[in-house]
Design a protein around this motif. Structure first.
Motif, short mmCIF file in Angstrom:
data_model
loop_
_atom_site.label_atom_id
_atom_site.label_comp_id
_atom_site.label_asym_id
_atom_site.label_seq_id
_atom_site.Cartn_x
_atom_site.Cartn_y
_atom_site.Cartn_z
N UNK A 97 6.34 -31.26 60.35
CA UNK A 97 7.72 -31.48 60.78
C UNK A 97 7.98 -30.89 62.16
N UNK A 98 7.16 -29.88 62.56
CA UNK A 98 7.35 -29.30 63.88
C UNK A 98 6.79 -30.20 64.98
N UNK A 99 5.90 -31.15 64.61
CA UNK A 99 5.31 -32.06 65.60
C UNK A 99 6.41 -32.92 66.21
N UNK A 100 6.64 -32.88 67.55
CA UNK A 100 7.74 -33.63 68.16
C UNK A 100 7.59 -35.13 67.99
N UNK A 101 6.36 -35.66 67.98
CA UNK A 101 6.18 -37.10 67.78
C UNK A 101 6.67 -37.50 66.39
N UNK A 102 6.35 -36.67 65.39
CA UNK A 102 6.77 -37.01 64.03
C UNK A 102 8.29 -36.91 63.90
N UNK A 103 8.91 -35.97 64.60
CA UNK A 103 10.37 -35.88 64.55
C UNK A 103 10.99 -37.16 65.10
N UNK A 104 10.40 -37.69 66.19
CA UNK A 104 10.93 -38.92 66.76
C UNK A 104 10.78 -40.09 65.80
N UNK A 105 9.63 -40.14 65.11
CA UNK A 105 9.42 -41.21 64.13
C UNK A 105 10.42 -41.11 62.99
N UNK A 106 10.66 -39.88 62.56
CA UNK A 106 11.64 -39.68 61.50
C UNK A 106 13.03 -40.11 61.94
N UNK A 159 0.91 -40.23 69.56
CA UNK A 159 0.75 -40.46 70.99
C UNK A 159 1.49 -39.38 71.77
N UNK A 160 0.86 -38.89 72.84
CA UNK A 160 1.46 -37.78 73.60
C UNK A 160 2.74 -38.21 74.31
N UNK A 161 2.94 -39.51 74.52
CA UNK A 161 4.17 -40.01 75.15
C UNK A 161 5.23 -40.40 74.13
N UNK A 162 4.92 -40.22 72.85
CA UNK A 162 5.90 -40.49 71.81
C UNK A 162 5.95 -41.93 71.35
N UNK A 163 5.03 -42.79 71.80
CA UNK A 163 5.04 -44.19 71.38
C UNK A 163 4.56 -44.29 69.94
N UNK A 164 5.36 -44.90 69.04
CA UNK A 164 4.95 -44.99 67.64
C UNK A 164 3.72 -45.88 67.45
#
Length: 627
Positions: A13-22, A377-382
């Motif tokens: 949950x701390x992973x910023x990419x996963x937070x964006x997906x959520x 992805x490091x740029x946040x792309x799902x």
């Protein structure tokens, strides 16, 4: 103190990419991303741009709910062999009333055929190794009940499990038939003698009163999918073995590792333990450890003893996707088919000597077992990212005595616990894996996970949907080096239903349309030209979330454009599974498993007891299937 599972959840949950997906909104939100189209090898697949694949040489068909096989125009589908058909010399005929004995079943084709491979003898003859995963008790037993009521019932059930070895020959009409009698034809069952090899062979956890050496084991069951080695042997994969063990001992409590492999001793799915003490986990606890392996079988040598290869790890094996790396090392990709379990890779220490089984004898015993971790992805792309393979090697990555691992035998016997320790990525039921013969990318079906998003199993980059009822196919690219410890990954298809969900995350990626919608991808395989064959084992209600999807089916995908077309639909209440081709690719073999499990089928031949069957699909003009 927080549990390890709670720590894993908090970390994800701390992973910023996963937070964006959520969050599911904004430029990188999953729903917004899905509405914008996906890129497949440089070709943007937006809605309305499908239909031009050069690989898919047939017209897709509509969904079906009929109790029959429906196949693309220009093709025909015929039954090769069905459960209960005579196989071994002297076998009795199938009794449609269920009165065949256990001794009869030992010589007949097994039940619920699943993974399989074709081994050519010459242009018009071959040997097929075909898994028989489990049984439909209500049809197997003459009494029609769901449980065994005697030792004879248990023996009959055990005889219907395992593997069937079948010689076949091609007729003048390009259709194949079973050769009877044949010196190749035989059954490998839940009581066939086998041996262990690799790091766990002889370990105390595999020792029983019947086998104090821990080297000799009887039987294989729960045989799901398969693999084929470059030297011509067959790999059969033991999956839901836990469902065969139980006990009536009221004070029995499973230990931590038995729980980790989901043992339900009080209410086993199959009650063999009521009549066969080998499966009473209170009386013979180590017997449980002797299953859940990959078994190597020589289909061409009836006298060869099958071998359980322990270096490949113990878990609920789906299939074994075998490839040879550019280095010459053998690589085997494997999935553990349960919610929240892992994807594994094995890399041999030595190199393959083609077509020499003896020279390759220890390649599946000496090597390194890895488990995968997927990052966003490091740029946040799902739906894309990077990953690593983490070694499950005793003494490395925390796999030490302090964590309960005292040897490599402990690591492979308790592979799930080892993967927990290294913090591998929990996946949505990893099923079949297939390697593209043209670029080496591996594809894996993540069939579904209705528990995703519940406490302890949050969404992650590779498994981005809560209540994932439709599943997805993920693929990874090791840049041409199958021994690499890093990879890039993306989602080839996020399955969904635009009929039930015109928008949102359950619609699916743009290569899912109202014409090809499906759920729960399971079987997977490539042909020589690079077509991806996708088989399903999902919901077939054709209602609500599943409206318009019909019975389980087989589809074909173009890995380059992303296009998917429906090729075949099975009869009622079945799964389509197992896929094998003849070397000329003019015959495709596929399995119809458990037709009528809901009591609604008479497949095949209007049978009073529906029967799992091997189907052969050919083109009416005799050409290459799918082209």
């Amino acid at each position: 103190m927080k549990s390890k599972l709670e720590d894993l959840s908090a970390d994800r949950l701390r992973d910023p990419v996963r937070r964006k997906l959520l969050a599911g909104s904004g430029a990188v939100g999953l729903a917004g991303f899905l509405s914008g189209g996906l890129s497949f090898s440089g070709s943007v697949m937006a809605k309305g741009e499908l239909g031009g694949s050069p690989l898919l040489g047939f017209k897709g068909i509509a969904a079906s709910t009929a109790d029959e096989i429906v196949v693309a125009a220009g093709y025909r589908a015929d039954v090769l062999i069905s459960w209960g058909d005579p196989l071994v010399n002297g076998a009795a005929a199938f009794d449609p009333q269920g009165n065949n004995s256990a001794a009869d079943q030992e010589k007949q084709f097994g039940d619920n055929n699943d993974g399989m491979s074709f081994f050519a003898i010459d242009e018009n003859r071959g040997v097929m190794a075909i898994n028989n995963e489990y049984v439909n008790e209500q049809y197997l037993f003459a009494h029609g009940g769901s449980k065994a009521t005697s030792l004879e019932d248990v023996k009959k059930s055990q005889a219907a499990h395992g593997v069937s070895i079948v010689e076949v020959k091609r007729g003048d009409d390009n259709r194949w038939q079973v050769v009877r009698p044949s010196g190749y034809n035989r059954r490998i069952t839940a009581t066939t003698e086998m041996r262990f090899s690799g790091p766990a062979a002889g370990d105390k956890a595999l020792q029983t009163s019947a086998d104090p050496s821990g080297m000799k084991v009887f039987g294989t069951f729960g045989n799901c999918a398969n693999g084929k080695t470059p030297w011509g042997t067959y790999l059969t994969c033991e999956e839901n073995y836990d469902t065969y063990f139980g006990t009536k001992q009221a004070d029995f409590t499973p230990d931590a590792q038995q729980k980790r492999y989901t043992l339900n001793a009080a209410e086993p799915e199959r009650n063999w333990s009521d009549f066969d003490d080998r499966f009473d986990v209170a009386k013979n606890p180590n017997e449980f450890n002797r299953h859940g392996w990959i078994v190597e079988i020589d289909p061409m040598d009836p006298n060869a003893v099958p071998v359980k290869r322990t270096a490949l790890g113990r878990f609920k094996h789906e299939n074994a996707a075998v490839t040879v790396a550019k280095t010459g090392q053998l690589v085997v990709y494997m999935g553990d088919d349960e919610r929240g379990e892992y994807i594994y890779k094995y890399v041999s220490a030595g190199k393959v000597t083609p077509n020499d089984a003896q020279a390759n004898g220890d390649l599946l015993d000496k090597g390194t077992l890895y488990v995968a971790t997927f990052s966003g992805d490091e740029n946040g792309t799902p739906l894309k990212g990077t990953g690593r393979w983490l070694a499950l090697q005793w003494g490395e990555n925390g796999l030490t005595a302090e964590k309960g691992f005292h040897s490599q035998a402990d690591v492979v016997i308790n592979a799930r616990a080892a993967a927990d320790v290294v913090n591998a990525t929990r996946m949505d039921r990893p099923e079949w894996i297939a390697v593209n013969p043209h670029d080496g990318r591996a594809y894996c079906t993540l069939t579904n996970n209705s528990k995703r998003g519940d406490e302890g199993m949050p969404v992650n980059a590779a498994n981005p949907r809560p209540k994932n009822i439709y599943g997805q196919i993920i693929r990874w690219d090791e840049k041409g080096d199958a021994t690499s410890l890093t990879f890039d990954w993306d989602i080839f298809v996020l399955c969904g239903n635009p009929i039930a969900h015109p928008e949102g995350i359950y619609r699916g990626t743009p290569n899912i349309t109202a014409e090809n919608t499906f759920n729960s991808p399971d079987g997977l395989g490539f042909d020589a030209q690079g077509r991806l064959w996708i088989l399903t084992d999902g919901k077939y209600s054709n209602e609500e979330d599943y409206q318009g999807q019909g019975n389980n089916q087989m589809l074909v995908g173009d890995p380059n454009t992303g296009e998917i077309r429906r090729f075949m639909v099975g009869p009622k209440s079945c799964e389509l599974t197992g896929i094998a081709f003849t070397p000329d690719y003019k015959t495709l073999f596929v399995n119809v498993q458990h037709p009528g499990e809901e009591g609604d089928s008479h497949f095949p031949h209007n049978s009073p007891r529906p029967r799992s069957s091997v189907i052969m699909v050919t083109r009416e003009d005799g050409g290459v299937v799918g082209a």
